[in-house]
Design a protein around this motif. Structure first.
Motif, mmCIF file in Angstrom:
data_model
loop_
_atom_site.group_PDB
_atom_site.id
_atom_site.type_symbol
_atom_site.label_atom_id
_atom_site.label_comp_id
_atom_site.label_asym_id
_atom_site.label_seq_id
_atom_site.Cartn_x
_atom_site.Cartn_y
_atom_site.Cartn_z
ATOM 1 N N HIS A 1 67.161 -74.801 -69.753
ATOM 2 C CA HIS A 1 66.852 -75.561 -70.971
ATOM 3 C C HIS A 1 66.518 -77.018 -70.630
ATOM 4 C CE1 HIS A 1 67.910 -72.148 -73.397
ATOM 5 N NE2 HIS A 1 69.101 -72.083 -72.817
ATOM 6 N N THR A 2 67.233 -77.567 -69.656
ATOM 7 C CA THR A 2 66.983 -78.946 -69.231
ATOM 8 C C THR A 2 65.604 -79.070 -68.593
ATOM 9 O OG1 THR A 2 69.350 -79.321 -68.935
ATOM 10 C CG2 THR A 2 67.866 -80.837 -67.809
ATOM 11 N N LEU A 3 65.210 -78.094 -67.771
ATOM 12 C CA LEU A 3 63.872 -78.114 -67.165
ATOM 13 C C LEU A 3 62.779 -78.023 -68.228
ATOM 14 C CD1 LEU A 3 64.013 -75.939 -63.914
ATOM 15 C CD2 LEU A 3 63.549 -78.378 -64.102
ATOM 16 N N ARG A 4 63.007 -77.192 -69.222
ATOM 17 C CA ARG A 4 62.019 -77.085 -70.322
ATOM 18 C C ARG A 4 61.887 -78.424 -71.053
ATOM 19 N NH1 ARG A 4 60.287 -71.987 -70.899
ATOM 20 N NH2 ARG A 4 61.649 -70.316 -70.204
ATOM 21 N N ARG A 5 63.019 -79.069 -71.280
ATOM 22 C CA ARG A 5 63.005 -80.384 -71.934
ATOM 23 C C ARG A 5 62.244 -81.405 -71.083
ATOM 24 N NH1 ARG A 5 68.016 -83.744 -72.229
ATOM 25 N NH2 ARG A 5 67.216 -85.700 -72.993
ATOM 26 N N LEU A 6 62.484 -81.371 -69.781
ATOM 27 C CA LEU A 6 61.791 -82.277 -68.868
ATOM 28 C C LEU A 6 60.285 -82.009 -68.886
ATOM 29 C CD1 LEU A 6 62.020 -84.515 -66.756
ATOM 30 C CD2 LEU A 6 62.427 -82.734 -65.039
ATOM 31 N N ALA A 7 59.899 -80.744 -68.907
ATOM 32 C CA ALA A 7 58.473 -80.397 -68.977
ATOM 33 C C ALA A 7 57.848 -80.903 -70.275
ATOM 34 C CB ALA A 7 58.291 -78.880 -68.859
ATOM 35 N N GLU A 8 58.578 -80.788 -71.380
ATOM 36 C CA GLU A 8 58.074 -81.293 -72.663
ATOM 37 C C GLU A 8 57.904 -82.813 -72.619
ATOM 38 O OE1 GLU A 8 60.914 -79.893 -75.493
ATOM 39 O OE2 GLU A 8 60.291 -77.794 -75.272
ATOM 40 N N LEU A 9 58.887 -83.503 -72.031
ATOM 41 C CA LEU A 9 58.785 -84.954 -71.914
ATOM 42 C C LEU A 9 57.604 -85.352 -71.040
ATOM 43 C CD1 LEU A 9 62.560 -85.835 -71.429
ATOM 44 C CD2 LEU A 9 61.142 -86.409 -73.404
ATOM 45 N N ALA A 10 57.406 -84.643 -69.942
ATOM 46 C CA ALA A 10 56.290 -84.946 -69.043
ATOM 47 C C ALA A 10 54.959 -84.720 -69.746
ATOM 48 C CB ALA A 10 56.380 -84.086 -67.785
ATOM 49 N N THR A 11 54.861 -83.646 -70.515
ATOM 50 C CA THR A 11 53.628 -83.361 -71.262
ATOM 51 C C THR A 11 53.354 -84.464 -72.268
ATOM 52 O OG1 THR A 11 53.978 -80.994 -71.002
ATOM 53 C CG2 THR A 11 52.487 -81.683 -72.756
ATOM 54 N N THR A 12 54.385 -84.922 -72.942
ATOM 55 C CA THR A 12 54.236 -86.011 -73.917
ATOM 56 C C THR A 12 53.724 -87.279 -73.229
ATOM 57 O OG1 THR A 12 56.011 -85.106 -75.253
ATOM 58 C CG2 THR A 12 55.439 -87.408 -75.634
ATOM 59 N N LEU A 13 54.278 -87.585 -72.065
ATOM 60 C CA LEU A 13 53.847 -88.781 -71.321
ATOM 61 C C LEU A 13 52.391 -88.655 -70.857
ATOM 62 C CD1 LEU A 13 57.020 -89.558 -69.217
ATOM 63 C CD2 LEU A 13 56.157 -90.832 -71.178
ATOM 64 N N VAL A 14 52.012 -87.483 -70.385
ATOM 65 C CA VAL A 14 50.640 -87.258 -69.932
ATOM 66 C C VAL A 14 49.681 -87.369 -71.104
ATOM 67 C CG1 VAL A 14 49.041 -85.533 -69.011
ATOM 68 C CG2 VAL A 14 51.244 -85.890 -67.909
ATOM 69 N N ASP A 15 50.056 -86.786 -72.248
ATOM 70 C CA ASP A 15 49.204 -86.852 -73.426
ATOM 71 C C ASP A 15 48.993 -88.296 -73.905
ATOM 72 O OD1 ASP A 15 48.933 -84.121 -73.410
ATOM 73 O OD2 ASP A 15 50.408 -83.762 -74.992
ATOM 74 N N ARG A 16 49.961 -89.163 -73.654
ATOM 75 C CA ARG A 16 49.866 -90.558 -74.098
ATOM 76 C C ARG A 16 49.206 -91.465 -73.067
ATOM 77 N NH1 ARG A 16 55.912 -91.558 -76.470
ATOM 78 N NH2 ARG A 16 55.779 -90.118 -78.213
ATOM 79 N N SER A 17 48.936 -90.957 -71.870
ATOM 80 C CA SER A 17 48.402 -91.822 -70.817
ATOM 81 C C SER A 17 46.993 -92.284 -71.175
ATOM 82 C CB SER A 17 48.395 -91.103 -69.469
ATOM 83 O OG SER A 17 47.401 -90.107 -69.450
ATOM 84 N N PRO A 18 46.604 -93.477 -70.735
ATOM 85 C CA PRO A 18 45.285 -94.038 -71.073
ATOM 86 C C PRO A 18 44.125 -93.165 -70.613
ATOM 87 C CG PRO A 18 46.663 -95.684 -69.992
ATOM 88 C CD PRO A 18 47.398 -94.399 -69.937
ATOM 89 N N THR A 19 44.306 -92.399 -69.541
ATOM 90 C CA THR A 19 43.215 -91.551 -69.045
ATOM 91 C C THR A 19 42.960 -90.365 -69.939
ATOM 92 O OG1 THR A 19 44.752 -90.360 -67.619
ATOM 93 C CG2 THR A 19 43.558 -92.214 -66.635
ATOM 94 N N ASN A 20 43.906 -90.023 -70.816
ATOM 95 C CA ASN A 20 43.734 -88.893 -71.737
ATOM 96 C C ASN A 20 43.300 -89.341 -73.124
ATOM 97 O OD1 ASN A 20 44.351 -86.926 -69.889
ATOM 98 N ND2 ASN A 20 46.538 -86.998 -70.312
ATOM 99 N N SER A 21 42.996 -90.608 -73.286
ATOM 100 C CA SER A 21 42.615 -91.117 -74.607
ATOM 101 C C SER A 21 41.128 -90.978 -74.824
ATOM 102 C CB SER A 21 42.989 -92.596 -74.730
ATOM 103 O OG SER A 21 44.395 -92.706 -74.610
#
Length: 92
Positions: free
Chosen positions: A72-92
């Motif tokens: 469950h912790t790994l899934r949470r970490l993956a969700e957080l990482a996805t959120t960070l990637v989605d917010r990165s300037p290169t994905n805008s």
């Protein structure tokens, strides 16, 4: 590699002591405990596999026990990482 070992030896008494022991050995499987600064404690099963076409290379896999807190912790970490990637300037 020599430079790295030298630098670590200068900066860390613990590394220097461990390196001097030379008790390094190969492990195919083990259980490892990690503490991630954001999601906390993880207990993962480690597996090392030698690649048949490249016997000098190994593939290391870490996996959580299905249904465990670590899964469950790994899934949470993956969700957080996805959120960070989605917010990165290169994905805008």
């Amino acid at each position: 590699m020599i430079e790295l070992i030298g630098e670590l030896s200068l900066r860390s008494d613990k590394f220097r002591q461990l390196w001097a022991r030379h008790d390094i050995h190969r492990k195919g499987s083990a259980v490892k405990h990690f503490h991630h600064p954001v999601v906390g404690r993880l207990t993962l099963h480690q597996h090392a596999m030698t690649l048949p076409d490249h016997p000098d290379l190994q593939l290391w896999i870490y996996q959580a026990e299905p249904g465990s807190d670590s899964e469950h912790t790994l899934r949470r970490l993956a969700e957080l990482a996805t959120t960070l990637v989605d917010r990165s300037p290169t994905n805008s």
